[in-house]
Write a protein that holds these residues in place. Structure first.
Motif, mmCIF file in Angstrom:
data_model
loop_
_atom_site.group_PDB
_atom_site.id
_atom_site.type_symbol
_atom_site.label_atom_id
_atom_site.label_comp_id
_atom_site.label_asym_id
_atom_site.label_seq_id
_atom_site.Cartn_x
_atom_site.Cartn_y
_atom_site.Cartn_z
ATOM 1 N N ILE A 1 72.046 23.522 108.591
ATOM 2 C CA ILE A 1 71.772 23.931 109.973
ATOM 3 C C ILE A 1 72.419 25.282 110.249
ATOM 4 N N ARG A 2 73.639 25.469 109.753
ATOM 5 C CA ARG A 2 74.388 26.696 110.034
ATOM 6 C C ARG A 2 73.702 27.937 109.487
ATOM 7 N N VAL A 3 72.897 27.802 108.447
ATOM 8 C CA VAL A 3 72.265 28.954 107.819
ATOM 9 C C VAL A 3 71.374 29.724 108.792
ATOM 10 N N ASP A 4 70.730 29.031 109.729
ATOM 11 C CA ASP A 4 69.832 29.760 110.630
ATOM 12 C C ASP A 4 69.887 29.271 112.073
ATOM 13 N N HIS A 5 70.897 28.435 112.411
ATOM 14 C CA HIS A 5 71.075 27.976 113.781
ATOM 15 C C HIS A 5 72.330 28.614 114.373
ATOM 16 N N LEU A 6 72.245 29.040 115.605
ATOM 17 C CA LEU A 6 73.359 29.643 116.320
ATOM 18 C C LEU A 6 73.567 28.899 117.628
ATOM 19 N N PRO A 7 74.791 28.894 118.166
ATOM 20 C CA PRO A 7 75.044 28.175 119.412
ATOM 21 C C PRO A 7 74.220 28.721 120.570
ATOM 22 N N ARG A 8 73.639 27.815 121.310
ATOM 23 C CA ARG A 8 72.907 28.191 122.523
ATOM 24 C C ARG A 8 73.889 28.129 123.690
ATOM 25 N N TYR A 9 74.724 29.154 123.792
ATOM 26 C CA TYR A 9 75.750 29.182 124.831
ATOM 27 C C TYR A 9 75.109 29.040 126.206
ATOM 28 N N GLY A 10 75.739 28.181 127.026
ATOM 29 C CA GLY A 10 75.249 27.974 128.382
ATOM 30 C C GLY A 10 74.172 26.923 128.501
ATOM 31 N N ALA A 11 73.756 26.301 127.385
ATOM 32 C CA ALA A 11 72.746 25.239 127.463
ATOM 33 C C ALA A 11 73.290 24.082 128.301
ATOM 34 N N PRO A 12 72.481 23.519 129.188
ATOM 35 C CA PRO A 12 72.951 22.442 130.075
ATOM 36 C C PRO A 12 73.522 21.254 129.294
ATOM 37 N N GLY A 13 74.743 20.837 129.667
ATOM 38 C CA GLY A 13 75.347 19.658 129.073
ATOM 39 C C GLY A 13 75.890 19.831 127.669
#
Length: 431
Positions: free
Chosen positions: A230-242
Motif C-alpha cells: 500500500i505504501r508504494v503508491d498510497h499517501l495519507p489523505r490529510y483532513g479526510a473525515p474521521g
C-alpha cells in the motif's frame, strides 16, 4: 531572480569546475541596481571570525518573516518564487517526521540544497530536531555508497532513479548498509520492486513522499502505512473525515480532490486535481499577484496541478501530473505506472514514458530506456515483461527509444518536455 527579489547582496563560490562565479555576479550587478554587495564563501568565513556589529542585535526577526525563498524547478515553465516563513517551516519539519527520521539521526542529502527535497526533508529537520547532516553534490554513485557506509547514515531522501541505480550498480553488491533505518523516495513514487529489494538485501524500509516547493507535503512512512504494497503508491489523505494520523501536524492540514469544474470528489476511485491547505503552505508566490488568483481557490486551498485518486477513503494515490497523462483512444495511462513497472526489468537501468502523437488514437506510449551496461533491450522484451506483470494491453508502450541518459533537471525530475519535443521531431509532427 535578482530583479524580482530586489536582492541587496549575493553570496557565491569563487570558482567551481573552472567557472568564475564572481565575474557572473558582477555582470548581474551591472543589470540590477539593488545588488550592492557580492561575497564569496571565503568572505563569509572571514566574517564569522570577526567581532559582530552590535547593531545586528537591533534587528527584529518575526516568526512570519520569510526564512527561505525556494524556486519551482521549472520543468515546464519559468521558475516561481515560493516564500516560506519560520512558522511555515516549523510545521513542515513536524510533518517530515512521518518519514521515519528521528531526532539526532545522521542524515544524508543526495541533492543540492535548493528546494523542498533537500531543504525540507533533511536541512530544516536537522535545524529543528538536531543530528548530523552529510552533504553530497554533485552526484557520484560510488561516493554516495561510500558516504552511506563510512558516515553510518541512518536516513536519507533519494529519487527513484538513484534507488534503482544503487540496486543495479555492481559496486553495491555486498556493501554494508545496515546503519540505514529508512529511505524516503521523492519526486516520483518508488517502484514496489525497489522497496522489496532494499528490504530483502539490507532490511531497509522505503517511504513515499510527495511534496512541492509551495509547502504541500504528504508523507507515507512505515508508521503511517505499514503495508509495503500500500505504501508504494498510497499517501495519507490529510483532513479526510474521521481519519487520524500519527503525524501530529496532520490535524492542521486539509486536502480535497476536485473535478475540472472545481466540484469536490469524495467517492473511492475518483480522480481529480489535489487541492491542499495548511500552515506549511506559502501565502502566495513571491511578488507575483498575477499568479495567485489561479493558484488558490476561494477557500484558500492551493491548486497543486497534480492528479490523485481517492483510495479506501483514507488514502490518496498519486495518479500523474495533469500534463503527463497519456491519453490513448480516450483511456488515461499514467506514465509513472509504466516507468515503475519497467524499472523492475533486469536489463533496464533507467526509463521515461511520454505520449507521442497519433492520428487515430490521439496518443500512444513511447518509452525512452537506458539499458544496463552490456545488456540489450527490445520493445518486445519490454511489452512481454509488462504482460507478465499483469499490465493492461492498452498501457503497453508502442515505441522504444534507446538513449545513454534520461534528461533530468538539477533536482532529478525527468524533463518530459524535452522528450515530447524529441519524439515529435522524429515523427515530423509540429507542436
Amino acid at each position: 531572480m535578482a530583479e524580482l527579489t530586489q536582492a541587496a547582496a549575493m553570496i557565491t563560490v569563487h570558482e567551481f569546475h573552472g567557472f568564475g562565479h564572481p565575474a557572473m555576479a558582477e555582470e548581474v550587478r551591472r543589470k540590477v541596481p539593488s545588488l550592492k554587495k557580492i561575497y564569496t564563501y571565503e568572505d563569509v568565513r572571514r566574517m564569522m571570525e570577526e567581532k559582530p556589529n552590535p547593531s545586528l542585535n537591533l534587528l527584529h526577526i518575526d516568526a512570519d518573516d520569510i526564512f527561505t525563498l525556494c524556486w519551482t524547478s521549472g520543468t515546464e515553465a519559468q521558475p516561481k518564487g515560493c516564500p516560506l516563513s519560520h512558522n511555515n517551516w516549523r510545521c513542515q519539519a513536524a510533518i517530515a517526521l512521518a518519514s521515519g527520521m528521528q531526532p539526532s539521526d545522521v542524515m544524508l542529502t543526495a541533492g543540492p540544497l535548493v528546494n523542498m527535497a533537500s531543504v525540507g526533508t533533511v536541512y530544516v529537520p536537522w535545524l529543528r530536531f538536531g543530528g548530523t547532516v552529510v552533504l553530497h553534490h554533485p552526484f557520484d554513485p560510488q561516493l554516495l555508497l561510500k558516504q552511506m557506509v563510512q558516515e553510518r547514515i541512518q536516513y536519507t531522501l533519494l529519487v527513484p532513479a538513484v534507488v534503482n541505480m544503487i540496486l543495479k550498480h555492481p559496486a553495491a553488491q555486498g556493501v554494508d548498509l545496515s546503519s540505514i533505518r529508512v529511505i524516503t523516495v521523492g519526486s516520483a513514487p518508488p517502484s514496489l520492486w525497489s522497496m522489496q529489494e532494499f528490504k530483502k538485501r539490507w532490511n531497509v524500509d522505503i517511504g513515499n513522499i510527495w511534496g512541492q516547493n509551495e509547502g504541500t507535503a504528504l508523507v507515507s512512512g512505515v508508521e503511517e502505512v505499514p503495508d509495503m504494497a500500500i505504501r508504494v503508491d498510497h499517501l495519507p489523505r490529510y483532513g479526510a473525515p474521521g481519519v487520524e494520523w500519527a503525524t501530529s501536524m496532520a490535524r492542521f492540514v486539509q486536502t480535497k480532490v476536485v473535478d475540472p469544474d472545481g466540484t469536490e470528489l469524495t467517492e473511492n476511485g475518483a480522480v481529480g486535481e489535489l487541492l491542499y491547505r495548511g500552515p506549511n503552505v506559502i501565502p502566495g508566490y513571491f511578488r507575483r499577484p498575477d499568479l495567485n488568483a489561479q493558484a488558490f481557490d476561494a477557500d484558500g486551498y492551493f491548486r497543486t496541478g497534480d492528479l490523485f485518486q481517492i483510495a479506501q477513503g483514507r488514502y490518496l494515490k498519486f495518479f500523474e501530473r495533469a500534463k503527463d497523462i497519456i491519453i490513448r483512444g480516450g483511456y488515461n495511462i499514467s506514465a509513472q505506472e509504466v516507468e515503475n513497472v519497467l524499472l523492475g526489468h533486469p536489463a533496464v537501468q533507467d526509463v521515461a514514458a511520454v505520449g507521442m502523437p497519433d492520428e487515430n488514437l490521439g496518443e500512444r506510449t513511447c518509452v525512452y530506456v537506458v539499458p544496463k551496461p552490456g545488456q540489450t533491450v527490445t520493445l518486445e522484451d519490454l511489452t512481454g515483461y509488462m504482460k507478465d506483470q499483469g499490465v493492461a494491453t492498452y498501457k503497453l508502450p508502442e515505441r522504444l527509444e534507446l538513449v545513454e541518459a534520461i534528461p533530468r533537471n538539477p533536482v532529478g525530475k525527468i524533463l518530459k518536455k524535452e522528450l515530447r519535443r524529441d519524439i515529435r521531431d522524429k515523427l515530423g509532427v509540429s507542436p
